[in-house]
Scaffold this active site. Sequence first.
Site, mmCIF file in Angstrom:
data_model
loop_
_atom_site.group_PDB
_atom_site.id
_atom_site.type_symbol
_atom_site.label_atom_id
_atom_site.label_comp_id
_atom_site.label_asym_id
_atom_site.label_seq_id
_atom_site.Cartn_x
_atom_site.Cartn_y
_atom_site.Cartn_z
ATOM 1 N N HIS A 79 0.820 -1.207 0.000
ATOM 2 C CA HIS A 79 0.000 0.000 0.000
ATOM 3 C C HIS A 79 0.858 1.262 0.000
ATOM 4 O O HIS A 79 2.015 1.246 0.438
ATOM 5 C CB HIS A 79 -0.940 -0.005 1.188
ATOM 6 N N GLU A 81 0.698 4.023 1.797
ATOM 7 C CA GLU A 81 1.146 4.472 3.122
ATOM 8 C C GLU A 81 2.333 3.634 3.588
ATOM 9 O O GLU A 81 3.305 4.161 4.133
ATOM 10 C CB GLU A 81 0.035 4.327 4.170
ATOM 11 N N CYS A 117 -6.270 1.029 5.501
ATOM 12 C CA CYS A 117 -6.708 -0.286 5.966
ATOM 13 C C CYS A 117 -6.176 -0.503 7.389
ATOM 14 O O CYS A 117 -5.354 0.268 7.882
ATOM 15 C CB CYS A 117 -6.221 -1.384 5.023
ATOM 16 N N CYS A 120 -2.324 -0.720 7.536
ATOM 17 C CA CYS A 120 -1.663 0.574 7.350
ATOM 18 C C CYS A 120 -1.880 1.476 8.558
ATOM 19 O O CYS A 120 -0.976 2.220 8.941
ATOM 20 C CB CYS A 120 -2.137 1.237 6.064
#
Length: 162
Positions: A79, A81, A117, A120
Amino acid sequence: MERVSKHNYYLDIAQTVAERSTCLRKKYGAIIVKNDTIISTGYNGAPRGRKNCSDLQFCMRNKLNIPRGERYELCRSVHGEANAIIAASRDQMLGATLYMSCINAETGELEAGTTSCMMCKRMVINAGITTVVVRDTKEDFRIIDVQNWIDDDDSLSGVFGY
């Protein structure tokens, strides 16, 4: 001439970073900023050296009709992040702000209402980032106090029957 706000300035940069994404569903871009200095950037894509979904021309989660927010272990991507956090040292991130923008890969439009999520969120917390700013439209954004993610521990919300 009216000057763009500081938040939208950084969100514009995060949105540009999202254009590097190789995801066929959502293109996320993230930047970490501290003391008006960009510490790192990240976008979602396969780990270095692995083929991206854009190269393979398919998304396993799409193929299996997996809804948004579920079964991330089947996703090839790291992801945005997480990639931004990986690229910075913790001492640089302590007290920093993470700016995030999401583009729908099919329509090319900004995706409103997105958030990090659970995994993250955990990384953001551990990195010492204190604020997350998420773009909803070209002008509108949400400011999230990371302390709320700590206080409202979503990892306890019914998963284990608590």
